[in-house]
Design an enzyme around this catalytic site. Structure first.
Site, short mmCIF file in Angstrom:
data_model
loop_
_atom_site.label_atom_id
_atom_site.label_comp_id
_atom_site.label_asym_id
_atom_site.label_seq_id
_atom_site.Cartn_x
_atom_site.Cartn_y
_atom_site.Cartn_z
N GLY A 169 -13.01 2.48 -0.85
CA GLY A 169 -11.58 2.15 -1.01
C GLY A 169 -11.28 0.95 -1.92
O GLY A 169 -10.29 0.25 -1.69
N ASP A 188 -4.53 0.48 -9.33
CA ASP A 188 -6.00 0.33 -9.76
C ASP A 188 -6.29 0.06 -11.07
O ASP A 188 -6.98 -1.08 -11.45
CB ASP A 188 -6.77 1.43 -9.03
CG ASP A 188 -6.45 1.78 -7.65
OD1 ASP A 188 -5.75 0.90 -6.98
OD2 ASP A 188 -6.93 2.95 -7.00
N GLU A 219 0.81 -1.12 -0.26
CA GLU A 219 0.05 -0.17 -0.04
C GLU A 219 0.84 1.25 0.11
O GLU A 219 1.89 1.47 0.85
CB GLU A 219 -0.73 0.01 1.42
CG GLU A 219 -2.35 0.33 0.93
CD GLU A 219 -3.25 -0.24 -0.09
OE1 GLU A 219 -3.08 0.01 -1.10
OE2 GLU A 219 -3.74 -1.57 0.52
C1 GLA Z 1 -5.58 4.48 -4.24
C2 GLA Z 1 -4.46 4.96 -5.35
C3 GLA Z 1 -3.50 4.00 -5.69
C4 GLA Z 1 -2.61 3.59 -4.40
C5 GLA Z 1 -3.54 3.34 -3.21
C6 GLA Z 1 -2.43 3.29 -2.07
O1 GLA Z 1 -6.05 3.65 -4.26
O2 GLA Z 1 -5.58 5.11 -6.44
O3 GLA Z 1 -2.78 4.23 -6.95
O4 GLA Z 1 -1.75 4.63 -4.42
O5 GLA Z 1 -4.51 4.52 -3.01
O6 GLA Z 1 -1.86 2.11 -2.03
#
Ligand code: GLA
Length: 356
Positions: free
Chosen positions: A103, A151, A19
Site C-alpha cells: 500500500g 500517488d 483516503e
Molecule cells: C490507491 C490509488 C490512489 C488512491 C488510494 C486510496 O493508492 O492509487 O489513487 O485512490 O488508493 O486513497
C-alpha cells in the site's frame, strides 16, 4: 552498466489522511517516504529492462503491453511519446527497498521514476506536474487501474519534512510542514494483500458515481451531509458518507497541524480508519486487529489503514518508545494470523531525484 549511467531515486508514498477521496474531487494529505525504487539508465541499441529483485528482465524494440511489472516502464515510454517526447532505446536496471503490495505505491514510484530517468537521459526538462500527469495516464490507460492522482503527484512533487496537500479537483497543491517533535509517524506492513483489491477498488469508484447520480450532483464538492441523508440505497449512502466526512477530516487535520495539536490529528486518524472500515468497507480482519490492539496504548495517538486497502499498511502516530508497543502487538498478531508484521520508521523524503 557503463560510465554514462544516470541514477534516479523514486520514493514510495504514505498518506496522513484523505483516503479514497482523490477520484472524488476531494482533498488528500500524503507524503513521500525514504524508501526508494532505484533506477539506473543508459542509452543502448535495444530497450532492455531488468528487475534486480525478480532477477529477470525483458528486451524489445517496440514498446507493447506485457501484462507484467515491466508495463509501468513500457507504458511510460508509450505515454511520453504520445505527449511528443522522443524516447531512444535504453538499458534500465530497477532495484528497490520499497516493499511491493504494502500500500506504499511502488507502482507510481516506478512510473514516475522511469519517466524522470528517461527525461534525464534524453536531456529534456519535464515539469513535475506534467510528469505526474503522464504517469497517471500510464496507470489508468496503459496498465488499466482507474486510480486517482494522489500517488503520482506525491512521488513527483513531495518535499522532505512536509506533507503535500492536494486539491484533486483543481490539482492545486501546497506544502504543509510536519512538525512532530517527540511524536513520530510509523508504518506497519500487515504482510497481507487480498486479491480482490483492484476489482473492489473499481467497484468503489463506480458506487461513488452512482451515489452522485442518486443525489443529482456532478461533483462531491457540491455535496453536503444533508444530500447524503437523502440517498435511499444503504450501500451508496455509506460510500458518500465516507467521502464527505473524510474531506472534512483532511481540512480539520490541516488546522490541527497548524495548531501543533497532534492529539487531535491522532483522533482524526482513528475516525478515518473507522469510516474506511464501516462506511467504505475497504479494511480487513488483520488490519482491524492491529488497530484495536494499538488503541489499548495511550501513547498511540492515532492509526489507520493507508492506500487502497484490503491489506497493506497502517500509519501510526505515536509518542515515546513505540518499538516496545509494536513488539507486543506484533506478538499477538503472529499468534492469531501466523504472519509477522513489519515496522518502518517514517522519514519524509523529497520527490523523485537524480543522485548520479
Ligand atoms: C490507491 C490509488 C490512489 C488512491 C488510494 C486510496 O493508492 O492509487 O489513487 O485512490 O488508493 O486513497
Amino acid at each position: 552498466m557503463g560510465d554514462n549511467k544516470i541514477v534516479i531515486y523514486s520514493p514510495g508514498r504514505a498518506n496522513l489522511i484523505g483516503e479514497h477521496t482523490d477520484y472524488n474531487d476531494g482533498f488528500v494529505l500524503p507524503f513521500a517516504i525514504k524508501r526508494y525504487i532505484k533506477i539506473e539508465i543508459e542509452p543502448s541499441k535495444r530497450f532492455k529492462v531488468f528487475s534486480q529483485q525478480l532477477k529477470k528482465g525483458i528486451e524489445f524494440d517496440t514498446p507493447t503491453k506485457t501484462n507484467s511489472w515491466a508495463d509501468y516502464v513500457i507504458g511510460m515510454i508509450v505515454k511520453l511519446q504520445e505527449h511528443g517526447y522522443r524516447v531512444e532505446p535504453f538499458t534500465m536496471h530497477v532495484d528497490s527497498d520499497l516493499p511491493m503490495g504494502a500500500g506504499l505505491s511502488s507502482s507510481a514510484a516506478l512510473e514516475v521514476g522511469a519517466g524522470y530517468a528517461i527525461s534525464q537521459m534524453m536531456g529534456y526538462e519535464i515539469n513535475r506536474e506534467e510528469l505526474a500527469k503522464i504517469a497517471h495516464e500510464c496507470e489508468v490507460e496503459f496498465v488499466g487501474v482507474r486510480c486517482g492522482i494522489m500517488d503520482q503527484y506525491t512521488v513527483a512533487l513531495s518535499k522532505e519534512d512536509h506533507a503535500l496537500f492536494i486539491d484533486t479537483m483543481t490539482r492545486e497543491y501546497k506544502y504543509v510542514p510536519l512538525r512532530l517533535d517527540d511524536t513520530k509517524l510509523y508504518l506497519i506492513n500487515s504482510g497481507v494483500k487480498h486479491e480482490l483489491g483492484s476489482s473492489e477498488y473499481n467497484k468503489r469508484r463506480h458506487e461513488c458515481e452512482l451515489s452522485l447520480q442518486a443525489m443529482g450532483k456532478s461533483s462531491f464538492r457540491e455535496v453536503t451531509l444533508e444530500d447524503v441523508e437523502k440517498i435511499q440505497d444503504p450501500v451508496l449512502k455509506k460510500r458518500a458518507l465516507h467521502v464527505v466526512t473524510e474531506n472534512a477530516r483532511v481540512l480539520k487535520t490541516l488546522t490541527a497541524l497548524e495548531d501543533d495539536n497532534l492529539v487531535l490529528v491522532g483522533k482524526y486518524l482513528y475516525e478515518s480508519h473507522y469510516s474506511l472500515k464501516d462506511n467504505y468497507e475497504v479494511s480487513c480482519e488483520e488490519i482491524d486487529f492491529l488497530i484495536e490492539k494499538l488503541r489499548e496504548y495511550s501513547n498511540v495517538l492515532g492509526a489507520r489503514i493507508v492506500g487502497a486497502g484490503f491489506g497493506g499498511s497502517i500509519i501510526v502516530l505515536a509518542k515515546g518508545n513505540f518499538e516496545s508497543i509494536f513488539e507486543k502487538v506484533a506478538a499477538s498478531y503472529r499468534v492469531k494470523f501466523g504472519i509477522s508484521p513489519t515496522l518502518l520508521n517514517v522519514e519524509t523524503s523529497n520527490g523523485v531525484h537524480r543522485v548520479l
